[in-house]
Motif scaffolding. Structure first.
Motif, short mmCIF file in Angstrom:
data_model
loop_
_atom_site.label_atom_id
_atom_site.label_comp_id
_atom_site.label_asym_id
_atom_site.label_seq_id
_atom_site.Cartn_x
_atom_site.Cartn_y
_atom_site.Cartn_z
N ILE A 105 0.84 -1.20 0.00
CA ILE A 105 0.00 0.00 0.00
C ILE A 105 0.86 1.25 0.00
CG2 ILE A 105 -1.56 1.37 1.44
CD1 ILE A 105 -2.90 -1.30 2.25
N VAL A 106 1.86 1.26 0.87
CA VAL A 106 2.75 2.43 0.95
C VAL A 106 3.49 2.62 -0.38
CG1 VAL A 106 4.80 3.38 2.07
CG2 VAL A 106 3.01 2.31 3.45
N LYS A 107 3.95 1.52 -0.95
CA LYS A 107 4.67 1.63 -2.22
C LYS A 107 3.77 2.13 -3.33
CE LYS A 107 8.03 -0.72 -5.10
NZ LYS A 107 8.89 -1.94 -5.25
N ALA A 108 2.55 1.61 -3.39
CA ALA A 108 1.61 2.07 -4.42
C ALA A 108 1.36 3.56 -4.29
CB ALA A 108 0.29 1.30 -4.29
N ASN A 111 4.41 5.62 -5.31
CA ASN A 111 4.59 5.59 -6.76
C ASN A 111 3.53 6.41 -7.49
OD1 ASN A 111 6.87 3.99 -6.69
ND2 ASN A 111 5.76 2.07 -7.00
N GLY A 112 2.57 6.97 -6.75
CA GLY A 112 1.55 7.81 -7.37
C GLY A 112 0.21 7.14 -7.56
N GLY A 113 0.03 5.92 -7.05
CA GLY A 113 -1.23 5.21 -7.22
C GLY A 113 -2.28 5.58 -6.20
N ILE A 114 -3.51 5.15 -6.47
CA ILE A 114 -4.64 5.31 -5.56
C ILE A 114 -4.90 3.96 -4.91
CG2 ILE A 114 -7.08 5.94 -5.36
CD1 ILE A 114 -5.34 8.27 -6.25
N VAL A 115 -5.15 3.95 -3.61
CA VAL A 115 -5.35 2.71 -2.87
C VAL A 115 -6.79 2.63 -2.36
CG1 VAL A 115 -4.67 1.35 -0.85
CG2 VAL A 115 -2.93 2.58 -2.18
#
Length: 370
Positions: A105-108, A111-115
């Motif tokens: 989750i933290v990496k996503a 990296n600019g992602g939505i969780v």
């Protein structure tokens, strides 16, 4: 952030249901609003935890998803499920270690992602799974016989969400989607297994426990019925504007392509009108193809039904095995069609949403579908 805003409409659009929302949460909400102008971010459940023929080894060295294996691009939206966090287990109901989930989750996010987080909680009364329909909701509301158990569950949920911190110690924003598909009868919180009033009260008490009891301020709350039997169903279970930030709907291809197309068009239109009346973004929070057979399902069934629909994202469910998967993998016969689906300029992958900022976008310059 708000002090730099230049218009009252912009200020209004940054208002969340949580008046103490973290700065990162406000920024994420604005990104979601901006994504939904005419673009659709692509999401996948458990995208980086495992795939059809691989599983994350937990070492931190594996950076993989089935979608990336097919397209060379990672999804923009990452779904995870916290079912069994309430039990104090080390793994969720799909055998993903919570420690690994936290890292992913933290990496996503970094990296600019939505969780997004769903929660297939066990039945708090019977001890069975989410699909155990023994009535339970009235028993975990204030004054219920199992209220203390539920409060303990919520403490564990809050501890996990509050533990989501980036490298700078800032809270990682998440979209939390509890008690989904409530208009169906398959979950213990679903229609027929509890009253509508009790469902609404459960939602409100859950949000209040997180906000006020546990000081969780990095959550956007998403409400998502299943495929509608009638349009009035979308409003029927709605817990209220002060308890929902994002509207959603879950629609799967259970009964054939034509019925699925029609459900997408009709039900998203209902959701879109409801969202417009409340000035909230909306998404296709779960979808996938169960009735396989169409060789160009992605480009000729799904894409025409969702383009220009206004949804901020669509999320396909998890890839468990060659017999149960929803995103493509390299050996999937529809992998080439998915690559063509992903070439539409209005379908956004991770690298695309990195370019979407937090300022309001009055105009949209990209041409969808080209």
């Amino acid at each position: 952030m708000l002090s730099s805003c230049k218009s009252s409409s912009y200020l209004r659009k940054t208002e969340l249901t949580d008046l103490k929302a973290s700065k990162t949460l406000k920024k994420t909400y604005l990104r979601i609003r901006n994504m939904s102008r005419k673009e659709i971010a692509l999401g996948h459940q458990d995208a980086t935890a495992y795939g059809v023929v691989w599983k994350h080894d937990g070492s931190g060295t594996l950076d993989r998803s089935d979608i990336d294996d097919v397209t060379g691009k990672f999804p923009a939206v990452y779904g995870f499920d916290i079912g069994h966090i309430e039990l104090g287990n080390t793994h969720n109901l799909d055998s993903v270690p919570f420690d690994l989930m936290r890292k992913l989750i933290v990496k996503a996010h970094e990296n600019g992602g939505i969780v997004t987080l769903s929660w297939h909680a066990d039945n708090p009364v019977s001890g069975g799974s989410s699909w155990d329909t023994v009535p339970a909701v009235s028993q975990i509301l204030k004054g219920g016989n199992f209220r203390k158990r539920y409060e303990g569950w919520m403490e564990k949920v809050a501890l996990f969400i509050r533990s989501l911190k980036d490298a700078h110690g800032q809270p990682v924003p998440v979209v939390f989607r509890p008690f989904h598909e409530m208009n169906g009868s398959w979950f213990w919180w679903g229609a027929g297994n509890c009253s509508i009033n009790d469902y609404v009260q459960l939602w409100r008490e859950t949000v209040n426990l997180l906000r006020y009891e546990h000081k969780v301020h990095n959550v956007l709350y998403a409400y998502s019925p299943n495929t509608l039997n009638e349009k009035e169903e979308y409003l029927r279970f709605y817990p209220g504007d002060d308890f929902v930030d994002i509207l959603g709907i879950d629609i799967y291809n259970h009964s054939g392509d034509d019925i699925y197309r029609e459900a997408l068009r009709n039900d998203i239109a209902v959701m879109r009108a409801f969202a417009a009346s409340r000035d909230k973004p909306f998404a296709l929070t779960e979808t996938g193809n169960i009735q396989r057979g169409h060789p160009r399902w992605w480009t000729e069934v799904l894409y025409p039904a969702v383009k220009n629909s206004g949804i901020a994202w669509l999320l396909v469910w998890r890839n468990h095995s060659p017999e149960h998967f929803f995103a493509p993998y390299p050996e999937d016969p529809l992998a080439d069609d998915f690559r063509m689906f992903g070439e539409h300029k209005d379908i956004l992958f991770l690298k695309d949403i990195r370019e979407i900022g937090f300022e309001p976008r009055p105009d949209f310059t990209r041409q969808p579908g080209k």
